[in-house]
Write a protein that holds these residues in place. Structure first.
Motif, short mmCIF file in Angstrom:
data_model
loop_
_atom_site.label_atom_id
_atom_site.label_comp_id
_atom_site.label_asym_id
_atom_site.label_seq_id
_atom_site.Cartn_x
_atom_site.Cartn_y
_atom_site.Cartn_z
N UNK A 1 0.82 -1.22 0.00
CA UNK A 1 0.00 0.00 0.00
C UNK A 1 0.85 1.26 0.00
N UNK A 2 1.94 1.23 0.78
CA UNK A 2 2.80 2.41 0.85
C UNK A 2 3.48 2.68 -0.50
N UNK B 1 -8.64 -11.31 -0.61
CA UNK B 1 -10.02 -10.89 -0.87
C UNK B 1 -10.21 -10.75 -2.37
N UNK B 2 -11.47 -10.86 -2.77
CA UNK B 2 -11.77 -10.74 -4.19
C UNK B 2 -12.03 -9.32 -4.63
N UNK B 3 -12.30 -8.45 -3.67
CA UNK B 3 -12.72 -7.12 -4.06
C UNK B 3 -12.11 -6.10 -3.11
N UNK C 1 -0.53 -4.26 3.44
CA UNK C 1 -1.64 -4.53 2.54
C UNK C 1 -1.08 -4.53 1.13
N UNK C 2 -1.41 -5.54 0.35
CA UNK C 2 -0.90 -5.63 -1.02
C UNK C 2 -2.06 -5.68 -1.99
N UNK C 3 -1.99 -4.87 -3.03
CA UNK C 3 -3.10 -4.81 -3.98
C UNK C 3 -2.58 -4.76 -5.41
N UNK C 4 -3.42 -5.16 -6.36
CA UNK C 4 -2.96 -5.13 -7.76
C UNK C 4 -2.94 -3.73 -8.35
N UNK C 5 -3.61 -2.80 -7.73
CA UNK C 5 -3.61 -1.43 -8.26
C UNK C 5 -3.84 -0.48 -7.09
N UNK D 1 -0.77 -9.48 -7.84
CA UNK D 1 -0.62 -8.54 -8.96
C UNK D 1 -1.66 -8.80 -10.04
N UNK D 2 -2.59 -9.72 -9.76
CA UNK D 2 -3.63 -10.02 -10.74
C UNK D 2 -4.98 -9.51 -10.24
N UNK D 3 -5.64 -10.30 -9.38
CA UNK D 3 -6.99 -9.88 -8.96
C UNK D 3 -7.27 -10.14 -7.49
#
Lengths: 466, 173
Positions: A212-213, B13-15, B36-40, B138-140
């Motif tokens: 996130x960062x 999580x899916x969303x 927290x890691x997210x694709x975007x 990095x996908x969904x």
């Protein structure tokens, strides 16, 4: 996951995509074996590039005498091509930077490819001043460094040196902007890959994790780079126009040049983006990401900038007449009715008259017409630069030194060769990197939280949340 | 990374809405979130996570100012002290002619400086190998991770379950 369609806005991405589907659609072109069309395209491009390299080597070996420049017309196809390519290199940064600042979310569909195009176009452009120096091995003389020659410095008051700074800064900043956008997408490619490919893409992705960062800083960096690139992109063609505007040649030393050049650059840049995008979306099946909406939006920009360019042409004519200055009057009379009248006519027709068709909405949304128009504009804008440069020089103050100019086979070869360079780079790019910004497209898939369709959704279709 | 290994428990999580809700709940439960890691980039996540605003733009301003000074003072020194030269009868110190290059170097310094700083503070760069929790991030998939060293595993797992994580996994980093 069902439809992710906003009830109030037309979707930017059609086809009811899920996040995974976006990854699949956009990354898979880099994973499959190249198509036959791609391979043929690459072979042709490399062949054309090789011929261009041969012509450049010929120029360096024989000297600038292999070009048809003469004492009167000392700038010809070389500088015409330079200005033309630089102009084409304006759309990428305009799309990614200015449209980012204006929060135009549709840019996410086209920014990646447009930025790549910018970089390749600027590379093609930069080639011309370098080989035009004649002795390319002395090119380092343009760099300001304390040296053993005096110490002799370049002339910082010269627009030609400003150009060196403007174009090298533009290329550097565009590269940084483009690559920073690519890093998360390379990570996506990496995480789908195995073995050696995974190692290569991990190298390219700089070890991106998606924390996130990191995303926060990434957005901050993108925003500031956009803020910096916006005046930068305007400055580049402004400074290119200074090459002419600060001279004392009638027809060149006009204060209208900077805005008129910038508008023309955006105009030709968008045309080239459309030419490429219409082919790319078809071949890579990206119709859901680069939609007719995108094409229409870009056509609106073309209409506006084309009209600005038209107004500038007419203003020039009016001011030349109104100035009462015979040399200026003659320069414009000569452009329109002199020996190169056909290039002036081509310019007027392609740049001013033909884009007016785009006042009609259904024509703006017509892909075939848009494609034809984009070719017209590319040709028209090349004529514009030729008109400004060669026709002006051919008829200077002294009729005894009037001259005419047509390019030699070497000059034509170098120009064609730059297309080879451009398309070789572009074709390799489409195989190595996702041509549409994957992460950015995902971030605009839903424009608000009210299209939430996840596991615990209390509403399956679009109605208001909370 | 540090030489001491981290035991991570994480939910996928899916969303992004699910993720934001889970982060909120973790904050209310005073569970220390590892990352927290997210694709975007997800808008609205930073305040929920309690991330401070990035100071990267301040660094950018400083680099830019450095570029301005380098260009302007450099040209001033060169044309007034080091090698004064008359060009077209203009003064040695012709400020308007210095503006284009001063502007370009401001932008160049700010852009290069900020980009390099960005990669250094994030610990990213060519050749860097950062272990990551799951390939689908990095996908969904949207990932909320806890460090078992600072949060009890049971609490973390129950929170992840409650908030609708579709998968709960463990990994040592």
């Amino acid at each position: 996951m069902s439809a992710v369609v906003s009830p109030i806005r037309r979707p930017l991405i059609t086809g009811n995509k899920t996040y995974h589907q976006i990854t699949e659609d956009l990354i898979s072109p880099t994973e499959k074996a190249p198509t036959r069309a791609w391979t043929i395209g690459l072979i042709i491009s490399v062949a054309v590039l090789s011929y261009g390299v041969f012509c450049i080597l010929w120029t360096i070996y024989v000297g600038i005498g292999s070009w048809n420049l003469n004492r009167t017309v000392n700038w010809g196809w070389d500088i015409t091509n330079f200005v033309w390519w630089i102009g084409i290199g304006h759309a990428g940064t305009l799309i990614s930077a200015i449209l980012l600042l204006f929060r135009q979310k549709w840019r996410t569909g086209v920014n990646r490819a447009a930025e790549a195009m910018t970089i390749f176009a600027v590379m093609c452009a930069g080639l011309f001043p370098l080989i035009h120096m004649g002795r390319i091995w002395l090119a380092m003389f343009i760099l300001p460094y304390p040296n053993t020659r005096g110490p002799l410095w370049p002339n910082f008051n010269s627009p030609l040196l400003w150009d060196v700074f403007a174009i090298s800064t533009y290329l550097t900043v565009s590269l940084l902007f483009w690559y920073t956008g690519l890093v998360p997408d390379f990570a996506t490619v990496r995480d789908r890959a195995k073995g050696m490919r995974r190692k290569i893409y991990n190298f390219l992705s700089f070890g991106w994790t998606g924390s996130a960062k990191h995303w926060q800083r990434w957005e901050s960096l993108s925003l500031v780079l956009a803020g910096l690139s916006t005046p930068l992109v305007l400055s580049v063609h402004t400074i290119v126009s200074f090459d002419f505007a600060t001279s004392v040649i009638p027809g060149w030393h006009t204060t209208i040049f900077p805005p008129y050049f910038v508008a023309g650059a955006v105009f030709s840049g968008f045309a080239m983006v459309l030419t490429l995008m219409i082919i790319t979306r078809k071949l890579l099946k990206l119709e859901d990401y680069i939609t007719v909406e995108h094409i229409e939006s870009m056509n609106k920009v073309i209409l506006v900038t084309g009209t600005i360019v038209g107004v500038a042409y007419l203003t020039e004519l009016f001011i030349a007449w109104y100035s009462g200055y015979v040399y200026e009057q003659f320069a414009f009379f000569n452009r329109a009715l002199g020996p190169y009248w056909w290039s002036y006519f081509g310019m007027m027709f392609c740049n001013v008259i033909s884009p007016q068709l785009f006042w009609k909405k259904s024509w703006r949304r017509n892909i075939t017409l848009t494609f034809l128009m984009s070719i017209f504009i590319n040709i028209g804008m090349w004529f514009e630069r030729f008109v400004i440069i060669a026709t002006t020089l051919a008829r200077d103050y002294l009729p005894s030194s009037w001259s005419l100019y047509s390019p030699s086979w070497v000059e034509i070869g170098i120009y064609i060769g730059t297309f080879g360079l451009f398309f070789t780079c572009y074709l390799i790019f489409t195989r190595v990197a996702p041509v549409v910004a994957v992460a950015e497209v995902k971030s605009v898939l839903k424009t608000g939280g009210n299209q939430y369709v996840g596991e615990n959704a209390t509403h399956k279709h679009h109605h208001e949340h909370h | 990374m540090a030489n001491n290994h981290k035991e991570i428990v994480f939910g996928l999580y899916n969303d992004e809405e699910d993720l934001i809700r889970a982060v909120k709940e973790a904050k209310t439960a005073h569970l220390d979130i590892y990352d927290v890691f997210t694709p975007f980039p997800i808008h609205g996540l930073d305040p929920v996570l309690g991330l401070e605003e990035s100071r990267l733009h301040i660094a950018g301003f400083i680099y830019g100012a450095l570029g301005t000074l380098t260009a302007f003072l450099g040209m001033t020194w060169i044309f007034t002290k080091d090698w004064p030269n008359v060009f077209g009868g203009k003064p040695y110190w012709s400020v308007p002619a210095f503006i284009p290059i001063t502007f370009e170097l401001t932008v160049l310094f700010a852009a290069i400086g900020m980009t390099v700083t960005f990669y250094i503070v994030n610990g990213l760069g060519p050749g860097v190998v950062n272990q990551h929790l799951d390939d689908r991030i990095t996908d969904d998939k949207f990932c909320l991770a806890f460090d078992k060293g600072s949060v009890s595993e049971d609490k973390a797992v129950s929170l992840l379950k409650q908030t609708g994580a579709v998968e709960i996994n463990h990994k040592t980093l």
